[in-house]
Design a protein around this motif. Structure first.
Motif, short mmCIF file in Angstrom:
data_model
loop_
_atom_site.label_atom_id
_atom_site.label_comp_id
_atom_site.label_asym_id
_atom_site.label_seq_id
_atom_site.Cartn_x
_atom_site.Cartn_y
_atom_site.Cartn_z
N GLN A 1 7.41 -4.32 -6.24
CA GLN A 1 6.75 -4.12 -4.96
C GLN A 1 7.77 -3.78 -3.89
OE1 GLN A 1 8.58 -7.17 -3.87
NE2 GLN A 1 7.96 -7.53 -5.96
N ARG A 2 7.30 -3.15 -2.83
CA ARG A 2 8.14 -2.81 -1.68
C ARG A 2 7.43 -3.36 -0.46
NH1 ARG A 2 10.35 -2.02 -5.67
NH2 ARG A 2 11.40 -0.16 -6.44
N VAL A 3 8.06 -4.28 0.24
CA VAL A 3 7.46 -4.91 1.42
C VAL A 3 8.04 -4.28 2.67
CG1 VAL A 3 7.01 -7.07 2.62
CG2 VAL A 3 7.22 -7.06 0.12
N LEU A 4 7.20 -3.65 3.46
CA LEU A 4 7.65 -3.04 4.70
C LEU A 4 7.51 -4.01 5.87
CD1 LEU A 4 6.23 0.56 4.26
CD2 LEU A 4 8.46 -0.36 3.58
N GLY A 5 6.62 -4.96 5.77
CA GLY A 5 6.54 -6.04 6.74
C GLY A 5 5.89 -5.70 8.07
N PRO A 6 6.08 -6.60 9.04
CA PRO A 6 5.43 -6.47 10.35
C PRO A 6 5.86 -5.21 11.11
CG PRO A 6 6.25 -8.70 10.05
CD PRO A 6 6.81 -7.88 8.93
N CYS A 7 4.97 -4.76 11.98
CA CYS A 7 5.23 -3.65 12.91
C CYS A 7 5.70 -2.38 12.22
CB CYS A 7 6.24 -4.09 13.98
SG CYS A 7 5.70 -5.49 14.95
N THR A 8 5.13 -2.07 11.08
CA THR A 8 5.54 -0.86 10.36
C THR A 8 4.83 0.36 10.95
OG1 THR A 8 5.84 -2.12 8.32
CG2 THR A 8 5.67 0.27 8.11
N PRO A 9 5.59 1.32 11.46
CA PRO A 9 4.96 2.54 11.97
C PRO A 9 4.22 3.27 10.83
CG PRO A 9 7.25 2.41 12.67
CD PRO A 9 7.04 1.33 11.64
N ALA A 10 3.12 3.90 11.17
CA ALA A 10 2.33 4.63 10.17
C ALA A 10 3.19 5.66 9.45
CB ALA A 10 1.14 5.30 10.83
N GLU A 11 4.06 6.35 10.19
CA GLU A 11 4.90 7.39 9.59
C GLU A 11 5.84 6.79 8.53
OE1 GLU A 11 5.48 6.71 13.19
OE2 GLU A 11 3.51 7.62 13.35
N ALA A 12 6.31 5.58 8.76
CA ALA A 12 7.20 4.93 7.79
C ALA A 12 6.44 4.60 6.51
CB ALA A 12 7.82 3.68 8.39
N THR A 13 5.21 4.15 6.64
CA THR A 13 4.40 3.86 5.45
C THR A 13 4.13 5.15 4.69
OG1 THR A 13 3.37 1.98 6.58
CG2 THR A 13 2.24 2.83 4.63
N VAL A 14 3.81 6.23 5.38
CA VAL A 14 3.55 7.52 4.75
C VAL A 14 4.81 8.02 4.02
CG1 VAL A 14 3.07 9.96 5.23
CG2 VAL A 14 1.65 8.17 6.26
N ARG A 15 5.97 7.90 4.67
CA ARG A 15 7.22 8.34 4.02
C ARG A 15 7.52 7.48 2.79
NH1 ARG A 15 9.05 8.81 9.41
NH2 ARG A 15 10.15 6.82 9.24
N THR A 16 7.24 6.19 2.86
CA THR A 16 7.47 5.31 1.71
C THR A 16 6.59 5.71 0.54
OG1 THR A 16 8.14 3.50 3.16
CG2 THR A 16 7.46 2.91 0.92
N ILE A 17 5.36 6.07 0.82
CA ILE A 17 4.45 6.53 -0.24
C ILE A 17 5.01 7.78 -0.90
CG2 ILE A 17 2.15 7.50 -0.68
CD1 ILE A 17 1.19 5.61 1.66
N ALA A 18 5.48 8.72 -0.11
CA ALA A 18 6.04 9.97 -0.65
C ALA A 18 7.30 9.68 -1.48
CB ALA A 18 6.36 10.94 0.49
N ARG A 19 8.11 8.74 -1.05
CA ARG A 19 9.38 8.46 -1.73
C ARG A 19 9.23 7.60 -2.98
NH1 ARG A 19 13.67 6.35 2.45
NH2 ARG A 19 14.97 6.59 0.62
N THR A 20 8.23 6.73 -3.02
CA THR A 20 8.15 5.77 -4.13
C THR A 20 7.00 6.01 -5.10
OG1 THR A 20 6.81 4.18 -2.86
CG2 THR A 20 9.22 3.96 -2.71
N ALA A 21 6.06 6.89 -4.76
CA ALA A 21 4.89 7.15 -5.61
C ALA A 21 4.27 5.84 -6.12
CB ALA A 21 5.26 8.05 -6.79
N PRO A 22 3.83 4.97 -5.20
CA PRO A 22 3.34 3.66 -5.62
C PRO A 22 2.01 3.74 -6.37
CG PRO A 22 2.86 4.00 -3.30
CD PRO A 22 3.70 5.18 -3.76
N SER A 23 1.74 2.70 -7.12
CA SER A 23 0.44 2.61 -7.79
C SER A 23 -0.64 2.19 -6.80
CB SER A 23 0.50 1.61 -8.95
OG SER A 23 0.81 0.31 -8.46
#
Length: 191
Positions: free
Chosen positions: A103-125
């Motif tokens: 798992q990858r925990v981004l935690g509190p106050c995560t900007p939407a763009e950071a979550t989107v970039r994480t999805i692109a970089r990690t291809a999560p399930s």
């Protein structure tokens, strides 16, 4: 109330070793945190006890280990941009670790763009978006993340979690569901 964090952490760790993360969170840690939150709401006192208890719970959850993480795609756990607290995501991360699930925990106050970039970089399930407090940023974040989870070659499930989504209504139709407890989250995420 004595602010004895060493004792609290020992008791939580003992419960965790005996009963596991999910049972300890749902039957001990969460009721304690809820009780302290109610005490603060009722009296406007003891916020320091609530904060110390949160720190103790977080400290114990971060010590949870399990089997070596599998090679499965990770689960991304993120709070909405306005969300100041992510302790329930820490509990979910600990429960996943306990089961060997990456798992990858981004935690509190995560900007939407950071979550989107994480999805692109990690291809999560899967992606779990936590929202405790209502906020205007939830709708935009949910839509942006929904677009990102559907953009890749691999299917990425999208879940909401937390009471802040109660009034989202039809927006939750763009997700794979709402996770209302740690038990339910584990059932969906371990599939």
């Amino acid at each position: 109330m004595r602010m004895d964090c060493e004792l609290v952490e020992r008791l939580l760790w003992s419960a965790l070793e005996e009963h596991g993360t999910v049972a300890t969170w749902e039957n001990l840690a969460m009721p304690l945190l809820y009780g302290m939150g109610r005490k603060w709401e009722d009296t406007r006192r003891y916020v320091e006890v609530e904060h110390l208890l949160s720190w103790s719970v977080s400290s114990v959850l971060r010590r949870v280990t399990g089997p070596a993480p599998s090679t499965a795609r990770p689960v991304v756990l993120a709070c909405l941009p306005h969300e100041m607290h992510g302790l329930p995501l820490e509990a979910l991360a600990a429960a996943l670790r306990e089961r060997g699930r990456p798992q990858r925990v981004l935690g509190p106050c995560t900007p939407a763009e950071a979550t989107v970039r994480t999805i692109a970089r990690t291809a999560p399930s899967a992606v779990v978006l936590w929202c405790h407090a209502k906020g205007d940023q939830g709708v935009a974040t949910l839509r942006a993340v929904a677009r990102a989870t559907g953009a890749g070659r691999l299917r990425t499930a999208l879940y909401t979690a937390g009471p802040g989504w109660r009034e989202a209504g039809p927006l939750t139709r763009i997700t794979d569901g709402h996770l209302s407890s740690l038990t339910e989250a584990m059932t969906h995420l371990l599939r």
